[in-house]
Design a protein around this motif. Structure first.
Motif, PDB file in Angstrom:
ATOM      1  N   LEU A 100      37.563 -18.998 -10.545  1.00 44.71           N
ATOM      2  CA  LEU A 100      37.317 -18.056 -11.630  1.00 44.71           C
ATOM      3  C   LEU A 100      36.579 -18.697 -12.800  1.00 44.71           C
ATOM      4  N   LYS A 101      36.879 -19.932 -13.082  1.00 47.48           N
ATOM      5  CA  LYS A 101      36.262 -20.623 -14.218  1.00 47.48           C
ATOM      6  C   LYS A 101      34.838 -21.068 -13.903  1.00 47.48           C
ATOM      7  N   ASN A 102      34.610 -21.595 -12.680  1.00 43.17           N
ATOM      8  CA  ASN A 102      33.329 -22.223 -12.360  1.00 43.17           C
ATOM      9  C   ASN A 102      32.397 -21.361 -11.529  1.00 43.17           C
ATOM     10  N   LYS A 103      32.915 -20.212 -11.051  1.00 35.78           N
ATOM     11  CA  LYS A 103      32.092 -19.282 -10.267  1.00 35.78           C
ATOM     12  C   LYS A 103      31.353 -19.978  -9.124  1.00 35.78           C
ATOM     13  N   THR A 104      32.098 -20.773  -8.387  1.00 36.88           N
ATOM     14  CA  THR A 104      31.551 -21.435  -7.201  1.00 36.88           C
ATOM     15  C   THR A 104      32.243 -20.865  -5.969  1.00 36.88           C
ATOM     16  N   TYR A 105      32.127 -21.550  -4.849  1.00 37.34           N
ATOM     17  CA  TYR A 105      32.702 -21.056  -3.596  1.00 37.34           C
ATOM     18  C   TYR A 105      33.859 -21.926  -3.126  1.00 37.34           C
ATOM     19  N   SER A 106      34.759 -21.321  -2.384  1.00 32.64           N
ATOM     20  CA  SER A 106      35.752 -22.043  -1.588  1.00 32.64           C
ATOM     21  C   SER A 106      35.788 -21.389  -0.210  1.00 32.64           C
ATOM     22  N   PHE A 107      36.196 -22.166   0.788  1.00 32.94           N
ATOM     23  CA  PHE A 107      36.285 -21.664   2.158  1.00 32.94           C
ATOM     24  C   PHE A 107      37.724 -21.813   2.646  1.00 32.94           C
ATOM     25  N   THR A 108      38.152 -20.879   3.475  1.00 37.17           N
ATOM     26  CA  THR A 108      39.472 -21.016   4.097  1.00 37.17           C
ATOM     27  C   THR A 108      39.453 -20.405   5.489  1.00 37.17           C
ATOM     28  N   THR A 109      40.181 -21.038   6.389  1.00 34.88           N
ATOM     29  CA  THR A 109      40.365 -20.482   7.735  1.00 34.88           C
ATOM     30  C   THR A 109      41.665 -19.690   7.814  1.00 34.88           C
ATOM     31  N   ASN A 110      42.381 -19.583   6.709  1.00 38.48           N
ATOM     32  CA  ASN A 110      43.663 -18.873   6.674  1.00 38.48           C
ATOM     33  C   ASN A 110      43.453 -17.361   6.625  1.00 38.48           C
ATOM     34  N   PHE A 111      44.396 -16.644   7.238  1.00 33.23           N
ATOM     35  CA  PHE A 111      44.366 -15.182   7.187  1.00 33.23           C
ATOM     36  C   PHE A 111      45.162 -14.648   6.000  1.00 33.23           C
ATOM     37  N   ASP A 112      46.063 -15.461   5.456  1.00 39.15           N
ATOM     38  CA  ASP A 112      46.925 -14.988   4.375  1.00 39.15           C
ATOM     39  C   ASP A 112      46.135 -14.784   3.084  1.00 39.15           C
ATOM     40  N   THR A 113      46.797 -14.200   2.101  1.00 38.15           N
ATOM     41  CA  THR A 113      46.128 -13.856   0.841  1.00 38.15           C
ATOM     42  C   THR A 113      46.662 -14.694  -0.322  1.00 38.15           C
ATOM     43  N   GLY A 114      47.103 -15.909  -0.037  1.00 36.70           N
ATOM     44  CA  GLY A 114      47.709 -16.748  -1.068  1.00 36.70           C
ATOM     45  C   GLY A 114      46.792 -17.034  -2.241  1.00 36.70           C
ATOM     46  N   ILE A 115      45.543 -17.361  -1.977  1.00 36.09           N
ATOM     47  CA  ILE A 115      44.614 -17.704  -3.068  1.00 36.09           C
ATOM     48  C   ILE A 115      44.280 -16.471  -3.891  1.00 36.09           C
ATOM     49  N   GLU A 116      43.992 -15.333  -3.217  1.00 38.86           N
ATOM     50  CA  GLU A 116      43.623 -14.120  -3.940  1.00 38.86           C
ATOM     51  C   GLU A 116      44.779 -13.590  -4.791  1.00 38.86           C
ATOM     52  N   LYS A 117      46.010 -13.660  -4.283  1.00 39.45           N
ATOM     53  CA  LYS A 117      47.174 -13.086  -4.970  1.00 39.45           C
ATOM     54  C   LYS A 117      47.710 -13.972  -6.084  1.00 39.45           C
ATOM     55  N   SER A 118      47.252 -15.204  -6.135  1.00 39.04           N
ATOM     56  CA  SER A 118      47.847 -16.159  -7.079  1.00 39.04           C
ATOM     57  C   SER A 118      47.425 -15.920  -8.521  1.00 39.04           C
ATOM     58  N   ASN A 119      46.396 -15.109  -8.720  1.00 41.42           N
ATOM     59  CA  ASN A 119      45.851 -14.940 -10.063  1.00 41.42           C
ATOM     60  C   ASN A 119      45.807 -13.467 -10.445  1.00 41.42           C
ATOM     61  N   THR A 120      46.032 -13.193 -11.717  1.00 47.31           N
ATOM     62  CA  THR A 120      45.974 -11.801 -12.189  1.00 47.31           C
ATOM     63  C   THR A 120      44.524 -11.312 -12.251  1.00 47.31           C
ATOM     64  N   LYS A 121      43.591 -12.249 -12.360  1.00 44.69           N
ATOM     65  CA  LYS A 121      42.169 -11.891 -12.349  1.00 44.69           C
ATOM     66  C   LYS A 121      41.666 -11.835 -10.917  1.00 44.69           C
ATOM     67  N   LYS A 122      40.665 -11.015 -10.675  1.00 45.04           N
ATOM     68  CA  LYS A 122      40.180 -10.803  -9.321  1.00 45.04           C
ATOM     69  C   LYS A 122      39.274 -11.940  -8.860  1.00 45.04           C
ATOM     70  N   VAL A 123      39.632 -12.514  -7.709  1.00 50.03           N
ATOM     71  CA  VAL A 123      38.786 -13.497  -7.045  1.00 50.03           C
ATOM     72  C   VAL A 123      37.923 -12.763  -6.033  1.00 50.03           C
ATOM     73  N   GLU A 124      36.615 -12.964  -6.110  1.00 52.29           N
ATOM     74  CA  GLU A 124      35.717 -12.341  -5.134  1.00 52.29           C
ATOM     75  C   GLU A 124      36.013 -12.887  -3.739  1.00 52.29           C
ATOM     76  N   VAL A 125      36.068 -12.002  -2.754  1.00 53.88           N
ATOM     77  CA  VAL A 125      36.385 -12.407  -1.381  1.00 53.88           C
ATOM     78  C   VAL A 125      35.231 -12.035  -0.454  1.00 53.88           C
ATOM     79  N   HIS A 126      34.783 -12.996   0.323  1.00 52.32           N
ATOM     80  CA  HIS A 126      33.759 -12.787   1.345  1.00 52.32           C
ATOM     81  C   HIS A 126      34.443 -12.923   2.702  1.00 52.32           C
ATOM     82  N   SER A 127      34.524 -11.828   3.452  1.00 54.41           N
ATOM     83  CA  SER A 127      35.214 -11.875   4.732  1.00 54.41           C
ATOM     84  C   SER A 127      34.318 -11.355   5.841  1.00 54.41           C
ATOM     85  N   LEU A 128      34.890 -11.179   7.017  1.00 56.22           N
ATOM     86  CA  LEU A 128      34.101 -10.804   8.188  1.00 56.22           C
ATOM     87  C   LEU A 128      33.598  -9.381   8.115  1.00 56.22           C
ATOM     88  N   ASN A 129      34.381  -8.504   7.497  1.00 56.62           N
ATOM     89  CA  ASN A 129      34.048  -7.085   7.470  1.00 56.62           C
ATOM     90  C   ASN A 129      33.326  -6.719   6.180  1.00 56.62           C
TER      91      ASN A 129
END
Length: 462
Positions: A100-129
């Motif tokens: 959120l601070k640096n507006k860069t990318y992270s990658f994960t092979t996980n299916f869970d939503t731990g990173i997205e749910k951890s913050n009250t601000k919205k993290v942009e998500v790039h997925s398969l669909n």
């Protein structure tokens, strides 16, 4: 000098503190739930005894889920819904804060939503669909538990084509930039169908990677010490998959840190790390019966599917009911015939296939023909096998004839390949004494020509 930007590559290990399973734990639970108890015990014992040979403690999760879908249908994937209820931990929060601070990318092979749910601000998500046009965010390489499971990277059939093009393109762009440092954490590097081949290709083609890499080698002991491993040390300690990834980078750009993951992350991005652990309550092993209760018949079919995939014909036959009346060539009879072949019961297999030759078939004619010729060969009816292999080889040498076999071209290709191997086996059987060589030379010449035709034709049509 440009400021370093971190790109976190997160695997299942970062979610274990939130009560999520490791790959092996999930595989173990899956097998215990969907297999008969006796077969589960035997399979676990087999892998335990053969670990040094097989190289792993459990079968591949992607393989058993592939098999499960064929038996239980897509409903079996619903047992993974526990991932929706994940309570994010401080590593999830640190990564999302950084994104959120640096507006860069992270990658994960996980299916869970731990990173997205951890913050009250919205993290942009790039997925398969769907396509996300944001130039930052979390890239979910294998999909997300909240999306349609059709394309999830959780089966071999979905993974075998490698990374999807837009993720591969993005990854190549980021790896080319000097200001980026990739931080791999909680990642076992066991993605042999997409991630590892991607980095292997970079290494083979000598692609120059300008980015740096920090590999977090988790050590779960009582020490809070963080050690930077030398090249010799990490090549000795890390798994084959990890070294395959690291060797794609220039050695001077590689750092391997050994210690507790949270301590290492806190050292890399101290301003984004919250020391207080987030509590969670989640038992992912419970509640599977709320989504699907497999029947005993389904469990036996799943066990059969597993044993069949490793060629354990004896166990397959023990799980099958021998056909009392052979009326048509269907999947049950095919399973029985395959098990007979795995056990080396070639004569029995041939006799059944001969009876089926003129019956109605659920399979294409070419599919049936291929297995019928193979049964001739395996039961040592070599003259008949030679005639049929040669007939189809000549027939398929005409491209128009081959192209008309649109019901099952793969079987036609396999007949071509198997004919070449058959001719080669004949050549090895010929007595090499001087007299026999002179007598058989004309026949040997013909067979070598046929073998050459099969090789050339296979290369052309495959």
């Amino acid at each position: 000098m440009r400021e370093t930007k971190y790109i976190f590559w997160a695997g299942a290990g970062i979610s274990i503190p939130s009560g999520m399973p490791s790959g092996n734990s999930l595989t173990d639970k899956w097998l215990s739930y969907f297999l008969p108890q006796k077969e589960y015990d035997e399979i676990i014992e087999f892998y335990k005894n053969q670990k040094d040979i097989v190289g792993k403690e459990f079968p591949r999760l992607e393989k058993i889920i592939d098999d499960s879908l064929g038996i239980f249908g897509e409903k079996c994937l619903d047992v993974l819904n526990f991932m929706k209820d994940i309570a994010p931990n401080r590593i999830h929060l640190a990564i999302s804060n950084y994104l959120l601070k640096n507006k860069t990318y992270s990658f994960t092979t996980n299916f869970d939503t731990g990173i997205e749910k951890s913050n009250t601000k919205k993290v942009e998500v790039h997925s398969l669909n769907g396509i996300n046009n944001s130039d930052w965010g979390l890239v979910k390489v294998h999909g997300c538990i909240q999306e349609d499971n059709t394309n999830w990277g959780i089966t071999i059939s979905n993974l075998q084509n490698g990374l999807i093009p837009r993720f591969e393109k993005l990854l190549l762009e980021l790896l080319d930039k000097e200001e980026y440092t990739f931080v791999f954490l909680g990642y076992s590097s066991s993605d042999y169908f997409d991630i590892i081949p991607f980095f292997q290709k970079l290494y083979r083609e000598k692609t120059k990677l300008n980015s740096k890499v920090v590999w977090v080698h988790h050590c779960d002991d009582n020490s809070n010490e963080i050690i930077n491993l030398s090249e010799e040390q990490w090549k000795d300690e890390l798994s084959w998959g990890i070294t395959e990834i690291l060797e794609a980078f220039p050695i001077e750009n590689v750092t391997v840190r050994k210690g507790k993951t949270d301590k290492i992350v806190a050292g890399i991005i101290p301003n984004y790390f919250v020391e207080k652990e987030i509590s969670y309550q989640n038992n992912w092993k419970e509640g599977w019966e709320n989504y699907l209760i497999p029947s005993n018949e389904q469990k036996s079919k799943f066990a059969f599917k597993f044993y069949s995939s490793i060629g354990y014909g004896k166990k397959c036959l023990a799980l099958l009911q021998p056909p009392t009346k052979i009326t048509r060539y269907n999947i049950e009879i095919q399973n029985y015939l395959n098990s007979l072949r795995d056990c080396g019961c070639y004569e029995t297999e041939f006799k059944i296939r001969r009876r089926l030759a003129k019956m109605e078939s659920d399979y294409s004619k070419i599919y049936f023909t291929r297995h019928y010729i193979a049964s001739l060969r395996l039961s040592e009816r070599f003259i008949r096998a030679f005639y049929l292999y040669t007939y189809y080889l000549v027939r398929y040498s005409n491209s128009e004839t081959f192209n008309r076999e649109n019901d099952n071209k793969n079987s036609a290709i396999m007949i071509i390949a198997e004919s070449g191997l058959f001719y080669q086996s004949i050549l090895h059987r010929i007595n090499r004494s001087l007299i026999s060589v002179v007598l058989t030379l004309p026949i040997e010449h013909v067979i070598r020509r046929l073998m050459l035709i099969s090789v050339v034709l296979f290369i052309i049509v495959r």
